[in-house]
Motif scaffolding. Structure first.
Motif, PDB file in Angstrom:
ATOM      1  N   THR A 136       0.836  -1.196   0.000  1.00 33.66           N
ATOM      2  CA  THR A 136       0.000   0.000   0.000  1.00 33.66           C
ATOM      3  C   THR A 136       0.872   1.248   0.000  1.00 33.66           C
ATOM      4  N   THR A 137       0.548   2.183  -0.882  1.00 29.33           N
ATOM      5  CA  THR A 137       1.137   3.512  -0.850  1.00 29.33           C
ATOM      6  C   THR A 137       0.028   4.478  -0.478  1.00 29.33           C
ATOM      7  N   THR A 138       0.301   5.756  -0.541  1.00 33.77           N
ATOM      8  CA  THR A 138      -0.729   6.732  -0.177  1.00 33.77           C
ATOM      9  C   THR A 138      -1.902   6.722  -1.155  1.00 33.77           C
ATOM     10  N   ARG A 139      -1.665   6.243  -2.375  1.00 31.35           N
ATOM     11  CA  ARG A 139      -2.724   6.327  -3.383  1.00 31.35           C
ATOM     12  C   ARG A 139      -3.114   4.990  -3.986  1.00 31.35           C
ATOM     13  N   VAL A 140      -2.275   3.966  -3.857  1.00 36.59           N
ATOM     14  CA  VAL A 140      -2.524   2.688  -4.527  1.00 36.59           C
ATOM     15  C   VAL A 140      -2.224   1.539  -3.582  1.00 36.59           C
ATOM     16  N   THR A 141      -3.103   0.530  -3.616  1.00 27.26           N
ATOM     17  CA  THR A 141      -2.859  -0.722  -2.917  1.00 27.26           C
ATOM     18  C   THR A 141      -2.736  -1.829  -3.952  1.00 27.26           C
ATOM     19  N   THR A 142      -1.721  -2.650  -3.834  1.00 28.59           N
ATOM     20  CA  THR A 142      -1.544  -3.750  -4.781  1.00 28.59           C
ATOM     21  C   THR A 142      -1.470  -5.066  -4.025  1.00 28.59           C
ATOM     22  N   ARG A 143      -1.901  -6.116  -4.708  1.00 24.14           N
ATOM     23  CA  ARG A 143      -1.739  -7.448  -4.124  1.00 24.14           C
ATOM     24  C   ARG A 143      -1.667  -8.492  -5.243  1.00 24.14           C
ATOM     25  N   THR A 144      -1.017  -9.589  -4.913  1.00 15.99           N
ATOM     26  CA  THR A 144      -0.928 -10.719  -5.829  1.00 15.99           C
ATOM     27  C   THR A 144      -2.186 -11.559  -5.714  1.00 15.99           C
ATOM     28  N   VAL A 145      -2.721 -11.988  -6.851  1.00 20.32           N
ATOM     29  CA  VAL A 145      -3.914 -12.846  -6.853  1.00 20.32           C
ATOM     30  C   VAL A 145      -3.601 -14.105  -7.655  1.00 20.32           C
ATOM     31  N   THR A 146      -4.025 -15.233  -7.169  1.00 21.18           N
ATOM     32  CA  THR A 146      -3.839 -16.496  -7.890  1.00 21.18           C
ATOM     33  C   THR A 146      -5.206 -17.068  -8.258  1.00 21.18           C
ATOM     34  N   TYR A 147      -5.250 -17.716  -9.397  1.00 18.44           N
ATOM     35  CA  TYR A 147      -6.511 -18.263  -9.885  1.00 18.44           C
ATOM     36  C   TYR A 147      -6.204 -19.299 -10.973  1.00 18.44           C
ATOM     37  N   PRO A 148      -7.099 -20.268 -11.206  1.00 22.93           N
ATOM     38  CA  PRO A 148      -6.844 -21.297 -12.220  1.00 22.93           C
ATOM     39  C   PRO A 148      -7.271 -20.849 -13.611  1.00 22.93           C
ATOM     40  N   ALA A 149      -6.487 -21.240 -14.610  1.00 20.48           N
ATOM     41  CA  ALA A 149      -6.846 -21.007 -16.012  1.00 20.48           C
ATOM     42  C   ALA A 149      -5.915 -21.832 -16.893  1.00 20.48           C
ATOM     43  N   ASP A 150      -6.427 -22.361 -17.963  1.00 16.94           N
ATOM     44  CA  ASP A 150      -5.636 -23.076 -18.964  1.00 16.94           C
ATOM     45  C   ASP A 150      -4.825 -24.213 -18.334  1.00 16.94           C
ATOM     46  N   GLY A 151      -5.373 -24.833 -17.290  1.00 18.43           N
ATOM     47  CA  GLY A 151      -4.685 -25.924 -16.620  1.00 18.43           C
ATOM     48  C   GLY A 151      -3.522 -25.498 -15.750  1.00 18.43           C
ATOM     49  N   LEU A 152      -3.395 -24.188 -15.479  1.00 25.07           N
ATOM     50  CA  LEU A 152      -2.287 -23.635 -14.720  1.00 25.07           C
ATOM     51  C   LEU A 152      -2.817 -22.819 -13.547  1.00 25.07           C
ATOM     52  N   THR A 153      -1.935 -22.508 -12.615  1.00 25.42           N
ATOM     53  CA  THR A 153      -2.255 -21.545 -11.567  1.00 25.42           C
ATOM     54  C   THR A 153      -1.678 -20.202 -11.982  1.00 25.42           C
ATOM     55  N   MET A 154      -2.548 -19.292 -12.345  1.00 24.51           N
ATOM     56  CA  MET A 154      -2.114 -17.977 -12.796  1.00 24.51           C
ATOM     57  C   MET A 154      -1.820 -17.082 -11.599  1.00 24.51           C
ATOM     58  N   VAL A 155      -0.858 -16.184 -11.779  1.00 21.76           N
ATOM     59  CA  VAL A 155      -0.422 -15.277 -10.719  1.00 21.76           C
ATOM     60  C   VAL A 155      -0.539 -13.849 -11.246  1.00 21.76           C
ATOM     61  N   GLY A 156      -1.635 -13.183 -10.916  1.00 16.62           N
ATOM     62  CA  GLY A 156      -1.891 -11.842 -11.415  1.00 16.62           C
ATOM     63  C   GLY A 156      -1.508 -10.769 -10.412  1.00 16.62           C
ATOM     64  N   HIS A 157      -1.615  -9.535 -10.874  1.00 12.77           N
ATOM     65  CA  HIS A 157      -1.251  -8.368 -10.057  1.00 12.77           C
ATOM     66  C   HIS A 157      -2.435  -7.412 -10.074  1.00 12.77           C
ATOM     67  N   LEU A 158      -3.063  -7.228  -8.912  1.00 12.85           N
ATOM     68  CA  LEU A 158      -4.231  -6.363  -8.781  1.00 12.85           C
ATOM     69  C   LEU A 158      -3.826  -5.042  -8.138  1.00 12.85           C
ATOM     70  N   ALA A 159      -4.225  -3.948  -8.755  1.00 13.05           N
ATOM     71  CA  ALA A 159      -3.920  -2.607  -8.238  1.00 13.05           C
ATOM     72  C   ALA A 159      -5.224  -1.861  -7.992  1.00 13.05           C
ATOM     73  N   LEU A 160      -5.351  -1.298  -6.797  1.00 14.94           N
ATOM     74  CA  LEU A 160      -6.579  -0.612  -6.385  1.00 14.94           C
ATOM     75  C   LEU A 160      -6.290   0.849  -6.098  1.00 14.94           C
ATOM     76  N   PRO A 161      -7.161   1.743  -6.555  1.00 12.43           N
ATOM     77  CA  PRO A 161      -6.993   3.161  -6.233  1.00 12.43           C
ATOM     78  C   PRO A 161      -7.398   3.439  -4.791  1.00 12.43           C
ATOM     79  N   ALA A 162      -7.031   4.609  -4.306  1.00 12.67           N
ATOM     80  CA  ALA A 162      -7.426   5.012  -2.961  1.00 12.67           C
ATOM     81  C   ALA A 162      -8.944   5.098  -2.875  1.00 12.67           C
ATOM     82  N   GLY A 163      -9.450   4.924  -1.681  1.00 13.19           N
ATOM     83  CA  GLY A 163     -10.886   5.039  -1.470  1.00 13.19           C
ATOM     84  C   GLY A 163     -11.538   3.696  -1.231  1.00 13.19           C
ATOM     85  N   VAL A 164     -12.864   3.718  -1.120  1.00 11.32           N
ATOM     86  CA  VAL A 164     -13.626   2.488  -0.873  1.00 11.32           C
ATOM     87  C   VAL A 164     -14.756   2.317  -1.885  1.00 11.32           C
ATOM     88  N   ASP A 165     -14.957   3.295  -2.764  1.00  5.41           N
ATOM     89  CA  ASP A 165     -16.068   3.256  -3.700  1.00  5.41           C
ATOM     90  C   ASP A 165     -15.755   2.362  -4.888  1.00  5.41           C
TER      91      ASP A 165
END
Length: 245
Positions: free
Chosen positions: A4-33
């Motif tokens: 988390t920074t002052t404006r962006v929160t990021t986290r790693t997300v894992t999920y299945p696809a194409d017979g693999l475990t994918m490892v994505g990168h999710l970035a969220l803006p500040a706020g709750v809306d």
């Protein structure tokens, strides 16, 4: 991992696809809306810090952004390995769609995402996946691709329900003039609201900063056009998927 920074929160997300475990990168803006959201697809080499930083930059602009994976956490430094994985994938629209839908499900499940306001932006193979989501009739607000002028199965482009922006280098041997013409003919015949920007003198993957790897002939970074292509993508999103505070 969450950061988390002052404006962006990021986290790693894992999920299945194409017979693999994918490892994505999710970035969220500040706020709750809830905010409009963007899928960010990587080049054929795989998800790297380049796409992660682009997702972060989109979050800075107010978007929820998911830089999605296509190789189960792998990044290919060897072009031959990359081609062995990507060429069969690019020849299989249903596989591409399954990878795209899996990422889309993750993005839609994020509470900050407005599920009715999503766009797809992608580079190379990741851009081809975005286009296939459009051809599959997914409700997207915009599709933006760089060096991904792939054509689909006959008639399916008519399912695209949003504007399509595409960028390509004039000297790209992987997306030569004949491929450009085939892509634009498909878009035009389908009645899609499309745009194509040809960046003079640029090679394939011109948007991608140089990395310590062997590159294929015809691949090269063009810093000036890379900046222009990013501004064009941001402009597409501002037009089709505006952020309202």
């Amino acid at each position: 991992m969450t950061r988390t920074t002052t404006r962006v929160t990021t986290r790693t997300v894992t999920y299945p696809a194409d017979g693999l475990t994918m490892v994505g990168h999710l970035a969220l803006p500040a706020g709750v809306d809830r905010r409009p959201a963007v899928l960010v697809g990587p080049e054929g080499t795989g998800l790297s810090d380049v796409e992660r930083h682009r997702a972060d930059a989109l979050a800075e602009l107010g978007y929820v952004a998911l830089a999605f994976d296509i190789h189960g956490g792998r990044w290919f430094s060897d072009p031959e390995e990359m081609l062995a994985r990507c060429m069969p994938l690019l020849a299989a629209p249903d596989r591409m769609r399954s990878i795209g839908h899996a990422a889309l499900d993750v993005l839609r499940a994020e509470p900050r995402t407005d599920p009715g306001r999503i766009a797809a932006v992608g580079y190379g193979t990741g851009g081809a996946i975005g286009l296939e989501l459009g051809r599959d009739g997914v409700d997207l607000r915009a599709i933006g691709t760089v060096n991904a002028l792939t054509t689909g199965r006959p008639g399916e482009a008519a399912r695209i329900r949003c504007p399509v922006w595409a960028g390509v280098g004039s000297e790209d041997p992987i997306m030569p003039p004949a491929q450009r013409e085939a892509f634009t003919a498909e878009m035009q015949a389908a009645g899609v609201d499309w745009r194509l920007v040809v960046y003079g003198g640029a090679l394939h993957a011109f948007h991608h900063p140089p990395v310590d790897q062997t590159v294929l002939p015809g691949v090269g970074h063009h810093p000036r056009h890379a900046q222009r292509a990013w501004r064009d993508i941001v402009g597409l999103l501002a037009e089709c998927l505006p952020v309202t505070e």
